[in-house]
Design a protein around this motif. Structure first.
Motif, PDB file in Angstrom:
ATOM      1  N   ASN A 181     -42.685 -49.130  -9.917  1.00 30.63           N
ATOM      2  CA  ASN A 181     -42.788 -49.832  -8.632  1.00 30.63           C
ATOM      3  C   ASN A 181     -41.619 -50.791  -8.429  1.00 30.63           C
ATOM      4  O   ASN A 181     -40.993 -50.823  -7.354  1.00 30.63           O
ATOM      5  CB  ASN A 181     -44.109 -50.602  -8.554  1.00 30.63           C
ATOM      6  N   PHE A 182     -41.328 -51.585  -9.463  1.00 27.50           N
ATOM      7  CA  PHE A 182     -40.225 -52.544  -9.346  1.00 27.50           C
ATOM      8  C   PHE A 182     -38.877 -51.823  -9.261  1.00 27.50           C
ATOM      9  O   PHE A 182     -37.975 -52.260  -8.535  1.00 27.50           O
ATOM     10  CB  PHE A 182     -40.236 -53.513 -10.531  1.00 27.50           C
ATOM     11  N   PHE A 183     -38.749 -50.730 -10.010  1.00 26.92           N
ATOM     12  CA  PHE A 183     -37.516 -49.948  -9.952  1.00 26.92           C
ATOM     13  C   PHE A 183     -37.291 -49.387  -8.548  1.00 26.92           C
ATOM     14  O   PHE A 183     -36.188 -49.486  -7.989  1.00 26.92           O
ATOM     15  CB  PHE A 183     -37.576 -48.813 -10.974  1.00 26.92           C
ATOM     16  N   ALA A 184     -38.337 -48.810  -7.952  1.00 27.50           N
ATOM     17  CA  ALA A 184     -38.221 -48.237  -6.608  1.00 27.50           C
ATOM     18  C   ALA A 184     -37.929 -49.316  -5.576  1.00 27.50           C
ATOM     19  O   ALA A 184     -37.098 -49.126  -4.679  1.00 27.50           O
ATOM     20  CB  ALA A 184     -39.505 -47.485  -6.245  1.00 27.50           C
ATOM     21  N   LEU A 185     -38.587 -50.461  -5.701  1.00 26.28           N
ATOM     22  CA  LEU A 185     -38.352 -51.561  -4.762  1.00 26.28           C
ATOM     23  C   LEU A 185     -36.919 -52.070  -4.859  1.00 26.28           C
ATOM     24  O   LEU A 185     -36.233 -52.261  -3.843  1.00 26.28           O
ATOM     25  CB  LEU A 185     -39.338 -52.698  -5.027  1.00 26.28           C
ATOM     26  N   GLY A 186     -36.452 -52.290  -6.088  1.00 26.87           N
ATOM     27  CA  GLY A 186     -35.094 -52.784  -6.266  1.00 26.87           C
ATOM     28  C   GLY A 186     -34.041 -51.786  -5.819  1.00 26.87           C
ATOM     29  O   GLY A 186     -33.072 -52.155  -5.138  1.00 26.87           O
ATOM     30  N   LEU A 187     -34.231 -50.512  -6.181  1.00 25.60           N
ATOM     31  CA  LEU A 187     -33.237 -49.489  -5.840  1.00 25.60           C
ATOM     32  C   LEU A 187     -33.149 -49.281  -4.328  1.00 25.60           C
ATOM     33  O   LEU A 187     -32.049 -49.240  -3.757  1.00 25.60           O
ATOM     34  CB  LEU A 187     -33.582 -48.179  -6.535  1.00 25.60           C
ATOM     35  N   THR A 188     -34.310 -49.148  -3.673  1.00 21.09           N
ATOM     36  CA  THR A 188     -34.297 -48.912  -2.225  1.00 21.09           C
ATOM     37  C   THR A 188     -33.787 -50.130  -1.463  1.00 21.09           C
ATOM     38  O   THR A 188     -33.100 -49.981  -0.449  1.00 21.09           O
ATOM     39  CB  THR A 188     -35.698 -48.526  -1.721  1.00 21.09           C
ATOM     40  N   SER A 189     -34.099 -51.326  -1.942  1.00 18.53           N
ATOM     41  CA  SER A 189     -33.591 -52.537  -1.281  1.00 18.53           C
ATOM     42  C   SER A 189     -32.073 -52.626  -1.421  1.00 18.53           C
ATOM     43  O   SER A 189     -31.364 -52.968  -0.452  1.00 18.53           O
ATOM     44  CB  SER A 189     -34.257 -53.782  -1.873  1.00 18.53           C
ATOM     45  N   PHE A 190     -31.575 -52.314  -2.612  1.00 21.29           N
ATOM     46  CA  PHE A 190     -30.127 -52.344  -2.847  1.00 21.29           C
ATOM     47  C   PHE A 190     -29.407 -51.320  -1.968  1.00 21.29           C
ATOM     48  O   PHE A 190     -28.412 -51.637  -1.291  1.00 21.29           O
ATOM     49  CB  PHE A 190     -29.831 -52.081  -4.323  1.00 21.29           C
ATOM     50  N   LEU A 191     -29.909 -50.077  -1.959  1.00 20.91           N
ATOM     51  CA  LEU A 191     -29.271 -49.026  -1.169  1.00 20.91           C
ATOM     52  C   LEU A 191     -29.400 -49.297   0.327  1.00 20.91           C
ATOM     53  O   LEU A 191     -28.497 -48.966   1.102  1.00 20.91           O
ATOM     54  CB  LEU A 191     -29.883 -47.672  -1.520  1.00 20.91           C
ATOM     55  N   SER A 192     -30.514 -49.894   0.727  1.00 21.02           N
ATOM     56  CA  SER A 192     -30.690 -50.225   2.138  1.00 21.02           C
ATOM     57  C   SER A 192     -29.648 -51.239   2.590  1.00 21.02           C
ATOM     58  O   SER A 192     -29.073 -51.116   3.684  1.00 21.02           O
ATOM     59  CB  SER A 192     -32.102 -50.776   2.380  1.00 21.02           C
ATOM     60  N   GLN A 193     -29.399 -52.215   1.726  1.00 17.31           N
ATOM     61  CA  GLN A 193     -28.440 -53.269   2.077  1.00 17.31           C
ATOM     62  C   GLN A 193     -27.004 -52.790   1.982  1.00 17.31           C
ATOM     63  O   GLN A 193     -26.168 -53.149   2.820  1.00 17.31           O
ATOM     64  CB  GLN A 193     -28.664 -54.474   1.154  1.00 17.31           C
TER      65      GLN A 193
END
Length: 391
Positions: A181-193
């Motif tokens: 969950n934390f990996f998906a949240l961090g990765l998608t937030s990073f790529l989104s930004q």
């Protein structure tokens, strides 16, 4: 019993304090009118009587039916209180309820497939979020159907991580789930930004429009609520029907339930427990990824950081509420969808309730459901247990 008494007191002293008629618009030519104050007073009497009977002797096998009826009547009373002196489109709210139940339903199906196999899937939130991101990007570049397939593939990839760490390396399944969950949240937030913000053309999806089922969509009220929906609603209904059939009518379902209850016994009878667990976790990931695609392709047409906003954890509550049965999970998802639809409807009405409290509604319902059912629902016995074929 005490819950019913509490609802009766709320109806008597809170809901009955607002006079006026409430209009519930069902179709263009008909609006159901309820007198808010008398209805709340009658509701208080009925709920109080049901609570007294429940405390005195109980309802036996009819307990869940009575609770469902009481809850439904209280919701009607609350809506009558909020709408007194005005009206709103009840059919539209019910349609929104079904729509918003989709990711919770598909997430719950993913949880059931895993836990029936003996694997606790806390990673539903991450799988939904990853599916939403992949669906948005691929849907923007190649169209919505490719986006759906990409979302499912992302879900499978994240579920593969869960399977490898939980089955192959025997890491605690709850810890692995939270890590994903934390990996998906961090990765998608990073790529989104870093990607979607400077390149907005990667984040513009043309979402599916509602599809009217011929003939069925012409049925008053029901046709709008159930048969004028996007493909995702139909996908979720098909997923529930197919999962129920295969889980309880096929050899695969028998073996799946066996490895979730008594994996050692299933192994001695020739069932490849580890292989079947891997396969079921992958299927669950595809279903969760499809649920994630609902956000960019089924509704908003784009991806935003943390767009799932905890719906994966609500799906886990739906698994418990539904007693690890697909139909029960669908019922629970509709309850949570109704809570969210009511919250959105209340924000447009002059109720005097702060918007912050309205935003809490779906999560408060989740807490109530988990508190009320977690002790009365029995999970598969082997859920979370490591299987060792050598023993």
């Amino acid at each position: 019993g005490l819950s019913l008494i509490f609802l009766a007191l709320v109806s008597a002293f809170f809901l009955s304090a607002r006079p006026g008629d409430a209009g519930f618009k069902l179709v263009e030519s008909f609006t159901l009118v309820l007198p808010a104050q008398p209805f709340a007073q009658a509701l208080a009497v009925v709920l109080g009587a049901l609570g007294a009977v429940q405390l005195y002797r109980g309802f036996g096998k009819w307990t869940n039916v009575v609770l469902a009826f009481a809850t439904a009547m209280f919701v009607v009373g609350f809506l009558a209180w909020a709408t007194s002196g005005g009206s709103f489109n009840l059919t539209g709210m019910l349609q929104d309820t079904v729509t918003r139940s989709v990711p919770i339903t598909l997430g719950a199906i993913a949880g059931i497939l895993c836990e029936r196999s003996g694997i606790i899937n806390i990673a539903i939130e991450g799988q939904l979020l990853g599916g939403a991101f992949a669906g948005a990007v691929l849907g923007s570049l190649y169209g919505p159907w490719v986006g759906v397939l990409g979302a499912m593939a992302m879900g499978v990839g994240l579920s593969a991580l869960l399977a490898v760490f939980a089955i192959r390396f025997r890491v605690d399944q709850v810890i692995v789930g939270f890590a994903i969950n934390f990996f998906a949240l961090g990765l998608t937030s990073f790529l989104s930004q870093r990607v979607l913000t400077p390149y907005p053309e990667y984040n513009i999806v043309k979402p599916f429009t509602p599809y009217k089922v011929p003939l069925l969509s012409d049925i008053p009220v029901i046709g709008v609520v159930l048969f004028t929906q996007t493909y995702f609603v139909y996908f979720s209904i098909v997923a529930v029907v197919v999962t129920t059939w295969f889980m309880y009518r096929t050899r695969w379902g028998l073996r799946t339930r066996a490895i979730g209850e008594y994996p050692q016994a299933a192994g001695t009878l020739g069932v490849d427990v580890l292989k079947l667990r891997y396969r079921n976790v992958w299927i669950a990931g595809a279903v969760a990824g499809l649920g994630g695609a609902w956000w960019p392709i089924g509704t908003v047409g784009r991806f935003d950081q943390n767009i799932t906003n905890g719906r994966g954890f609500i799906a886990l509550a739906a698994v418990i509420f539904g007693r690890w049965h697909p139909v029960g999970a669908l019922t629970a998802a509709l309850v949570f969808g109704l809570a969210e639809a009511i919250q959105l409807k209340m924000s447009n009405l002059d109720t005097g309730i702060p918007s912050e409290f309205l935003l809490m509604a779906p999560y408060v319902v989740t807490l109530i459901v988990v508190a009320g059912f977690v002790g009365r629902s029995r999970a598969p016995k082997a859920a979370g247990q490591v299987y060792d074929a050598s023993k």
